[in-house]
Scaffold this motif. Structure first.
Motif, PDB file in Angstrom:
ATOM      1  N   ASP A   1    -120.423  51.585  24.651  1.00 39.51           N
ATOM      2  CA  ASP A   1    -121.677  51.198  25.305  1.00 39.51           C
ATOM      3  C   ASP A   1    -121.612  51.386  26.817  1.00 39.51           C
ATOM      4  OD1 ASP A   1    -122.915  50.408  22.897  1.00 39.51           O
ATOM      5  OD2 ASP A   1    -121.874  48.473  22.979  1.00 39.51           O
ATOM      6  N   GLY A   2    -120.489  51.901  27.321  1.00 37.65           N
ATOM      7  CA  GLY A   2    -120.349  52.114  28.756  1.00 37.65           C
ATOM      8  C   GLY A   2    -119.891  50.894  29.524  1.00 37.65           C
ATOM      9  N   LYS A   3    -119.398  49.889  28.814  1.00 37.31           N
ATOM     10  CA  LYS A   3    -118.913  48.673  29.485  1.00 37.31           C
ATOM     11  C   LYS A   3    -117.415  48.799  29.741  1.00 37.31           C
ATOM     12  CE  LYS A   3    -122.462  45.871  27.400  1.00 37.31           C
ATOM     13  NZ  LYS A   3    -122.806  45.019  26.279  1.00 37.31           N
ATOM     14  N   PRO A   4    -116.940  48.301  30.891  1.00 37.89           N
ATOM     15  CA  PRO A   4    -115.519  48.445  31.218  1.00 37.89           C
ATOM     16  C   PRO A   4    -114.632  47.592  30.319  1.00 37.89           C
ATOM     17  CG  PRO A   4    -116.610  47.080  32.859  1.00 37.89           C
ATOM     18  CD  PRO A   4    -117.683  47.598  31.938  1.00 37.89           C
ATOM     19  N   LEU A   5    -113.532  48.179  29.881  1.00 34.96           N
ATOM     20  CA  LEU A   5    -112.557  47.465  29.059  1.00 34.96           C
ATOM     21  C   LEU A   5    -111.285  47.149  29.832  1.00 34.96           C
ATOM     22  CD1 LEU A   5    -112.801  49.465  25.697  1.00 34.96           C
ATOM     23  CD2 LEU A   5    -113.609  47.130  26.136  1.00 34.96           C
TER      24      LEU A   5
ATOM     25  N   SER B   1    -126.445  60.439  36.945  1.00 31.43           N
ATOM     26  CA  SER B   1    -126.906  61.768  36.567  1.00 31.43           C
ATOM     27  C   SER B   1    -126.169  62.737  37.479  1.00 31.43           C
ATOM     28  CB  SER B   1    -128.422  61.882  36.757  1.00 31.43           C
ATOM     29  OG  SER B   1    -128.851  63.200  36.438  1.00 31.43           O
ATOM     30  N   LEU B   2    -125.277  63.542  36.899  1.00 32.67           N
ATOM     31  CA  LEU B   2    -124.422  64.447  37.660  1.00 32.67           C
ATOM     32  C   LEU B   2    -124.424  65.825  37.000  1.00 32.67           C
ATOM     33  CD1 LEU B   2    -121.446  61.977  38.299  1.00 32.67           C
ATOM     34  CD2 LEU B   2    -123.162  62.711  39.977  1.00 32.67           C
ATOM     35  N   THR B   3    -123.694  66.764  37.584  1.00 31.22           N
ATOM     36  CA  THR B   3    -123.624  68.129  37.071  1.00 31.22           C
ATOM     37  C   THR B   3    -122.227  68.389  36.521  1.00 31.22           C
ATOM     38  OG1 THR B   3    -125.226  68.838  38.730  1.00 31.22           O
ATOM     39  CG2 THR B   3    -123.916  70.567  37.690  1.00 31.22           C
ATOM     40  N   ASP B   4    -122.154  68.929  35.288  1.00 28.99           N
ATOM     41  CA  ASP B   4    -120.841  69.165  34.696  1.00 28.99           C
ATOM     42  C   ASP B   4    -120.279  70.528  35.092  1.00 28.99           C
ATOM     43  OD1 ASP B   4    -121.929  71.130  33.019  1.00 28.99           O
ATOM     44  OD2 ASP B   4    -121.737  69.950  31.192  1.00 28.99           O
TER      45      ASP B   4
ATOM     46  N   ARG C   1    -124.575  72.082  33.902  1.00 29.74           N
ATOM     47  CA  ARG C   1    -125.620  71.308  33.220  1.00 29.74           C
ATOM     48  C   ARG C   1    -125.696  69.899  33.797  1.00 29.74           C
ATOM     49  NH1 ARG C   1    -123.093  72.884  27.571  1.00 29.74           N
ATOM     50  NH2 ARG C   1    -121.601  71.463  28.498  1.00 29.74           N
ATOM     51  N   ARG C   2    -126.916  69.381  33.860  1.00 32.04           N
ATOM     52  CA  ARG C   2    -127.084  67.989  34.265  1.00 32.04           C
ATOM     53  C   ARG C   2    -126.728  67.099  33.080  1.00 32.04           C
ATOM     54  NH1 ARG C   2    -126.961  66.618  39.436  1.00 32.04           N
ATOM     55  NH2 ARG C   2    -128.281  64.819  39.138  1.00 32.04           N
ATOM     56  N   VAL C   3    -125.927  66.101  33.335  1.00 27.17           N
ATOM     57  CA  VAL C   3    -125.565  65.132  32.298  1.00 27.17           C
ATOM     58  C   VAL C   3    -125.735  63.732  32.871  1.00 27.17           C
ATOM     59  CG1 VAL C   3    -123.928  66.659  31.129  1.00 27.17           C
ATOM     60  CG2 VAL C   3    -123.109  65.133  32.908  1.00 27.17           C
ATOM     61  N   THR C   4    -125.973  62.802  31.986  1.00 28.31           N
ATOM     62  CA  THR C   4    -126.071  61.403  32.400  1.00 28.31           C
ATOM     63  C   THR C   4    -125.037  60.599  31.622  1.00 28.31           C
ATOM     64  OG1 THR C   4    -127.636  60.631  30.707  1.00 28.31           O
ATOM     65  CG2 THR C   4    -128.575  61.733  32.656  1.00 28.31           C
ATOM     66  N   ASP C   5    -124.878  59.367  32.013  1.00 27.40           N
ATOM     67  CA  ASP C   5    -123.962  58.478  31.291  1.00 27.40           C
ATOM     68  C   ASP C   5    -124.384  58.357  29.831  1.00 27.40           C
ATOM     69  OD1 ASP C   5    -125.590  55.512  31.340  1.00 27.40           O
ATOM     70  OD2 ASP C   5    -126.143  56.988  32.846  1.00 27.40           O
TER      71      ASP C   5
ATOM     72  N   THR D   1    -119.675  66.733  39.099  1.00 26.41           N
ATOM     73  CA  THR D   1    -119.912  66.802  40.530  1.00 26.41           C
ATOM     74  C   THR D   1    -121.385  66.500  40.779  1.00 26.41           C
ATOM     75  OG1 THR D   1    -119.555  68.120  42.539  1.00 26.41           O
ATOM     76  CG2 THR D   1    -120.369  69.308  40.595  1.00 26.41           C
ATOM     77  N   GLY D   2    -121.788  66.555  42.026  1.00 26.76           N
ATOM     78  CA  GLY D   2    -123.182  66.287  42.373  1.00 26.76           C
ATOM     79  C   GLY D   2    -123.364  66.438  43.856  1.00 26.76           C
TER      80      GLY D   2
END
Length: 196
Positions: free
Chosen positions: A172-176, A42-45, A49-53, A131-132
């Motif tokens: 899905d947020g998994k590394p490729l 959870s970070l700030t764009d 705005r707060r955004v999450t993954d 950022t955060g």
């Protein structure tokens, strides 16, 4: 003499490796499949705005860690990422629309949302800057396998020592895969290879 020329040409072709246009080698499993890289954040764009993954769910993600005061490497890498995305937008529009490029700062003390906004807008309109707090950035850096530490001071401030990886994550947020640092065509080709 003709036999020597034919033999030399044959040897040159063998040493050159597979010819472009020949049968494609099987893609196989992505090189980072199953790796413990990434995770929830959870970070700030750049717009504050707060955004999450989870806000990026359903899209491929190109994730790069750097900082806006970087004198050379970070701007070059981000420029290459942006140029690769522009190539995909030109030649593979449907795929490009499913990709979000993300720049996460390793220098939250200086990289405020306003500073990030100026930085990311200089490269690509869809580039997201995050950022955060120091703790939030330390946590996400650790989860993504990124080393970052304050380095030497200069007349203009200080530099940051940090890892230099460009990650590709699936919807899905998994590394490729790790993407090359450039040129843009090589980055685009690697994205096409793993983004199915």
């Amino acid at each position: 003499m003709n036999m020597r020329r034919i033999a030399a040409a044959t040897l040159a072709l063998l040493l050159a490796g597979p010819l472009s246009g020949c049968a494609k080698e099987p893609v196989g499993k992505p090189p980072l499949e199953g790796a413990r890289i990434g995770g929830h954040f959870s970070l700030t764009d750049q717009d504050g705005r707060r955004v999450t993954d989870r806000d990026f769910a359903g899209r491929y993600r190109i994730v790069y860690f750097g900082y806006t005061f970087c004198p050379d490497v970070c701007p070059t890498d981000v420029q290459n990422i942006a140029a690769a995305l522009k190539l995909l937008e030109r030649d593979h529009r449907a795929l490009a629309a499913r990709i979000v490029p993300i720049f996460i700062t390793v220098d939250p003390a200086r990289d405020t949302p306003g500073v990030l906004k100026r930085f990311v807008s200089a490269f690509h309109p869809r580039l997201v800057g995050l950022t955060g707090t120091q703790d939030e950035i330390a946590r996400v850096s650790k989860d993504y396998g990124i080393y970052a530490a304050r380095g030497a001071g200069t007349a203009d401030g200080y530099l940051m020592d940090h890892s230099r990886q460009i990650y590709l994550f699936d919807p899905d947020g998994k590394p490729l895969a790790l993407l090359p640092e450039g040129p843009p065509a090589a980055i685009a080709q690697e994205i096409i290879r793993w983004a199915r």
